[in-house]
Scaffold this active site. Sequence first.
Site, PDB file in Angstrom:
ATOM      1  NE  ARG A  52       6.632 -10.241 -15.172  1.00  0.00           N
ATOM      2  CZ  ARG A  52       6.545 -10.854 -16.363  1.00  0.00           C
ATOM      3  NH1 ARG A  52       5.453 -10.725 -17.102  1.00  0.00           N
ATOM      4  NH2 ARG A  52       7.542 -11.594 -16.811  1.00  0.00           N
ATOM      5  CE1 TYR A 104       1.253  11.425  -1.972  1.00  0.00           C
ATOM      6  CE2 TYR A 104       1.942  10.504  -4.068  1.00  0.00           C
ATOM      7  CZ  TYR A 104       2.088  10.606  -2.702  1.00  0.00           C
ATOM      8  OH  TYR A 104       3.067   9.898  -2.082  1.00  0.00           O
ATOM      9  CG  ASP A 176      -5.578   8.916  -6.117  1.00  0.00           C
ATOM     10  OD1 ASP A 176      -6.093   8.306  -5.157  1.00  0.00           O
ATOM     11  OD2 ASP A 176      -4.361   9.152  -6.199  1.00  0.00           O
ATOM     12  CE  LYS A 201      -0.247   6.915   1.186  1.00  0.00           C
ATOM     13  NZ  LYS A 201      -0.514   7.814   0.070  1.00  0.00           N
TER      14      LYS A 201
HETATM   15  C1  LIG Z   1       0.161   8.056  -1.166  1.00  0.00           C
HETATM   16  C2  LIG Z   1      -0.621   8.438  -2.343  1.00  0.00           C
HETATM   17  C3  LIG Z   1      -0.264   8.018  -3.624  1.00  0.00           C
HETATM   18  C4  LIG Z   1       1.001   7.186  -3.876  1.00  0.00           C
HETATM   19  O1  LIG Z   1       0.865   5.913  -3.324  1.00  0.00           O
HETATM   20  P1  LIG Z   1       2.111   5.022  -2.758  1.00  0.00           P
HETATM   21  O2  LIG Z   1       1.418   3.822  -2.231  1.00  0.00           O
HETATM   22  O3  LIG Z   1       2.797   5.846  -1.722  1.00  0.00           O
HETATM   23  O4  LIG Z   1       2.997   4.740  -3.908  1.00  0.00           O
HETATM   24  C5  LIG Z   1      -1.076   8.378  -4.685  1.00  0.00           C
HETATM   25  N1  LIG Z   1      -2.179   9.137  -4.505  1.00  0.00           N
HETATM   26  C6  LIG Z   1      -2.544   9.567  -3.286  1.00  0.00           C
HETATM   27  C7  LIG Z   1      -3.776  10.386  -3.134  1.00  0.00           C
HETATM   28  C8  LIG Z   1      -1.785   9.239  -2.168  1.00  0.00           C
HETATM   29  O5  LIG Z   1      -2.155   9.676  -0.960  1.00  0.00           O
END
Ligand SMILES: *Cc1c(COP(=O)(O)O)cnc(C)c1O
Length: 394
Positions: A52, A104, A176, A201
């Site tokens: 961890r 998001y 982000d 993504k």
């Molecule tokens: C999908 C997404 C998240 C969350 O991520 P997960 O991997 O689904 O937990 C956060 N920010 C953005 C911009 C996203 O597209």
Amino acid sequence: MKDDRQLKIESALAQIGSLEDPQTGGVTFPIYHSTAYRHPGLGRSTGFDYTRTKNPTRSVLEEASAKLEAGDAGFACSSGMAALQTVFALFGQGDHLIVSLDLYGGTYRLLERVLSRFGVKASYVDTNDLEGIERLRTPNTKAVFIETPTNPLMMVTDIKAVADWAKPNGILTIVDNTLLTPFFQRPIELGADIVVHSATKYLGGHNDVLAGLIVTQGKELSEEMFFLHNSIGAVLSPTDSYQLMRGMKTLALRMERHESNALTLARFLQQHPQIEAVYHPGLPEHPGHDVQNRQSSGNTGIFSFKVKDARWIDPILRHIRLIAFAESLGGVESLMTYPAIQTHADIPQEIRDAIGVDDKLLRFSVGIEHIDDLIADLGGALQAALNETEGAEA
Ligand SMILES: *Cc1c(COP(=O)(O)O)cnc(C)c1O
């Protein structure tokens, strides 16, 4: 020997983890499943004690991520939400955050329904409006959280302008960077302190691994994040760390194709008689076009559009065949979703109305298929939708 010269980003991506296994010389890096590590003696460590805290496979990913984002330290988490939760754990009772309005949905839910329990308060604003940001500032404001471009409306925020405002006020800038990835945009170079990713993504890129990343700038912040990452424990498994690196090796090629496919489709829809509006920062008419060009070296493969008649939404989603009607984004396969009742269902109606997430809006995550097939699929679905509504009227 590992080649540690200053490499261009395409080379750094292709070579993630390569030539780092001194024992075998393996060209790719192994997956270390061991959770425990033998100590050579009392008070001594190989650098690995418990997985961890630190795992060899995950470390390769984390070091590569820090380099790609031009930061000091990287932290791989079990999802994008886990990465966000770990970052937000920097804050506590009484702290205040200023956050992008078009956010998001999961991040909004985390802030409003989880962080709120710990006394963390968030205010939402168009983060391109510096006066609006300043009006929200209180003595307790600890951070400004930006998505740029936003999803689904593709609003662009000038990262440098926000970071230049935040720094003298002792406020952290958190970005982000999921939609552009470090291949196209590096917020830390523009003054941000922390970058977060849903690596599920584009970084993973194949709709087959759930992961999140954090990159921090500065020694103190990196040490604090190391503490939180290990204390909270929402870390990425060795297998998923490998899977993510495997995806990242082709990031440059994929992003170039995502970008060109999305721009061509956006222009196709702009000319289309059934389309009311197209939201893509790569189009010169987009209000964020100049800022986007200045701070990023390319465009995301995500964009949104509005059809002229909401009755077409259902038939369009039924008639697309190559493009899948599915949530998520950033994979090699094209996906289309309907934000009003899917990704943005957790955002209150009044915020959705204010930013324009309405019942005519579709979000398109353009894949890397051949552009002719994508145009034929979408054009065919639009025509089928028109036929259905005209048939209903006749
Ligand atoms: C999908 C997404 C998240 C969350 O991520 P997960 O991997 O689904 O937990 C956060 N920010 C953005 C911009 C996203 O597209």
